[in-house]
Design a protein around this motif. Structure first.
Motif, PDB file in Angstrom:
ATOM      1  N   LEU A 169      -6.455  -4.450   3.980  1.00 22.17           N
ATOM      2  CA  LEU A 169      -6.732  -3.020   4.060  1.00 22.17           C
ATOM      3  C   LEU A 169      -6.933  -2.551   5.493  1.00 22.17           C
ATOM      4  CD1 LEU A 169      -7.231  -0.312   2.663  1.00 22.17           C
ATOM      5  CD2 LEU A 169      -9.634  -1.000   2.388  1.00 22.17           C
ATOM      6  N   ASP A 170      -7.579  -3.347   6.317  1.00 21.91           N
ATOM      7  CA  ASP A 170      -7.794  -2.944   7.714  1.00 21.91           C
ATOM      8  C   ASP A 170      -6.466  -2.702   8.440  1.00 21.91           C
ATOM      9  OD1 ASP A 170     -10.552  -2.983   7.480  1.00 21.91           O
ATOM     10  OD2 ASP A 170     -10.729  -5.048   8.187  1.00 21.91           O
ATOM     11  N   VAL A 171      -5.496  -3.565   8.214  1.00 23.17           N
ATOM     12  CA  VAL A 171      -4.171  -3.397   8.823  1.00 23.17           C
ATOM     13  C   VAL A 171      -3.510  -2.142   8.254  1.00 23.17           C
ATOM     14  CG1 VAL A 171      -1.876  -4.403   9.103  1.00 23.17           C
ATOM     15  CG2 VAL A 171      -3.907  -5.854   9.306  1.00 23.17           C
ATOM     16  N   ALA A 172      -3.614  -1.941   6.945  1.00 22.04           N
ATOM     17  CA  ALA A 172      -3.028  -0.753   6.312  1.00 22.04           C
ATOM     18  C   ALA A 172      -3.654   0.526   6.864  1.00 22.04           C
ATOM     19  CB  ALA A 172      -3.198  -0.820   4.802  1.00 22.04           C
ATOM     20  N   TYR A 203       0.835  -1.187   0.000  1.00 24.50           N
ATOM     21  CA  TYR A 203       0.000   0.000   0.000  1.00 24.50           C
ATOM     22  C   TYR A 203       0.874   1.244   0.000  1.00 24.50           C
ATOM     23  CZ  TYR A 203      -3.666  -3.218   1.517  1.00 24.50           C
ATOM     24  OH  TYR A 203      -4.550  -4.264   1.593  1.00 24.50           O
ATOM     25  N   LEU A 204       0.389   2.287  -0.666  1.00 24.44           N
ATOM     26  CA  LEU A 204       1.018   3.596  -0.611  1.00 24.44           C
ATOM     27  C   LEU A 204       0.294   4.403   0.445  1.00 24.44           C
ATOM     28  CD1 LEU A 204       2.861   5.851  -1.853  1.00 24.44           C
ATOM     29  CD2 LEU A 204       0.872   6.453  -3.253  1.00 24.44           C
ATOM     30  N   LEU A 205       1.041   4.967   1.376  1.00 23.04           N
ATOM     31  CA  LEU A 205       0.494   5.906   2.349  1.00 23.04           C
ATOM     32  C   LEU A 205       1.053   7.273   1.969  1.00 23.04           C
ATOM     33  CD1 LEU A 205       1.039   3.990   5.730  1.00 23.04           C
ATOM     34  CD2 LEU A 205      -0.774   3.708   4.039  1.00 23.04           C
ATOM     35  N   GLU A 229      -3.360   9.444   2.918  1.00 22.91           N
ATOM     36  CA  GLU A 229      -4.214   8.697   1.997  1.00 22.91           C
ATOM     37  C   GLU A 229      -3.643   7.295   1.802  1.00 22.91           C
ATOM     38  OE1 GLU A 229      -5.367   8.791  -2.760  1.00 22.91           O
ATOM     39  OE2 GLU A 229      -4.528  10.580  -1.834  1.00 22.91           O
ATOM     40  N   VAL A 230      -4.513   6.298   1.811  1.00 28.62           N
ATOM     41  CA  VAL A 230      -4.099   4.899   1.640  1.00 28.62           C
ATOM     42  C   VAL A 230      -4.571   4.414   0.274  1.00 28.62           C
ATOM     43  CG1 VAL A 230      -4.309   2.551   2.533  1.00 28.62           C
ATOM     44  CG2 VAL A 230      -4.302   4.502   4.113  1.00 28.62           C
ATOM     45  N   ARG A 231      -3.622   3.886  -0.522  1.00 21.67           N
ATOM     46  CA  ARG A 231      -3.973   3.328  -1.827  1.00 21.67           C
ATOM     47  C   ARG A 231      -3.246   2.011  -2.023  1.00 21.67           C
ATOM     48  NH1 ARG A 231      -3.692   7.754  -6.463  1.00 21.67           N
ATOM     49  NH2 ARG A 231      -4.686   6.048  -7.571  1.00 21.67           N
ATOM     50  N   PRO A 232      -3.996   0.962  -2.375  1.00 24.93           N
ATOM     51  CA  PRO A 232      -3.345  -0.321  -2.639  1.00 24.93           C
ATOM     52  C   PRO A 232      -2.638  -0.294  -3.992  1.00 24.93           C
ATOM     53  CG  PRO A 232      -5.714  -0.515  -2.974  1.00 24.93           C
ATOM     54  CD  PRO A 232      -5.453   0.877  -2.467  1.00 24.93           C
ATOM     55  N   PHE A 233      -1.531  -1.034  -4.084  1.00 23.04           N
ATOM     56  CA  PHE A 233      -0.864  -1.222  -5.361  1.00 23.04           C
ATOM     57  C   PHE A 233      -1.613  -2.277  -6.154  1.00 23.04           C
ATOM     58  CE2 PHE A 233       2.562   0.872  -3.176  1.00 23.04           C
ATOM     59  CZ  PHE A 233       3.223   1.560  -4.185  1.00 23.04           C
ATOM     60  N   GLN A 234      -1.525  -2.197  -7.475  1.00 18.58           N
ATOM     61  CA  GLN A 234      -2.111  -3.218  -8.328  1.00 18.58           C
ATOM     62  C   GLN A 234      -1.389  -4.531  -8.102  1.00 18.58           C
ATOM     63  OE1 GLN A 234      -1.820  -1.887 -12.377  1.00 18.58           O
ATOM     64  NE2 GLN A 234      -3.354  -0.295 -12.098  1.00 18.58           N
TER      65      GLN A 234
END
Length: 119
Positions: free
Chosen positions: A89-92, A4-6, A108-113
């Motif tokens: 996602l909850d952990v992120a 994830y990108l924070l 902001e939290v965004r998952p990587f592909q």
């Protein structure tokens, strides 16, 4: 684990807090970084210089065009970031909560592909 990108959001032109608050934020962020490393969630992180130091590179029709300044015409910019790995996602989101408390900014939290063949 997923990555994830924070992204830490900054507002261009916003009045800076007093120096002692800035230093406290740096210390809290450093402690948070050490916790991330110890927990195994750390992948990479970095703080960014102001948006006016950016250069945009465009490859168009076989030519390269560079432009000074940020790509986005916005007052909100990314001031820094973490790349983390987390089970879900909850952990992120929990890690992002702690990141926001440390740096005293919205995160902001965004998952990587997903890349096939990895994991």
């Amino acid at each position: 684990m997923k990555q994830y990108l924070l992204a830490v959001h900054m507002i261009e032109g916003e009045v800076l807090p007093p120096e002692e608050e800035i230093q406290a934020s740096y210390q809290a962020t450093d402690a948070f970084n050490r916790e991330l490393m110890a927990s195994g969630n750390w992948v990479f992180a970095g703080g960014l210089l102001p948006p006016d130091t950016a250069t945009v590179v465009r490859a168009q029709g076989g030519k390269v065009v560079t432009t000074d300044g940020p790509f986005a015409e916005s007052k909100e910019q990314i001031g820094g970031f973490w790349v983390i790995q987390a089970d879900d996602l909850d952990v992120a989101l929990e890690i992002a909560r702690r990141a926001s408390e440390a740096c005293r900014r919205p995160v902001e939290v965004r998952p990587f592909q997903h890349v096939p063949g990895t994991e």
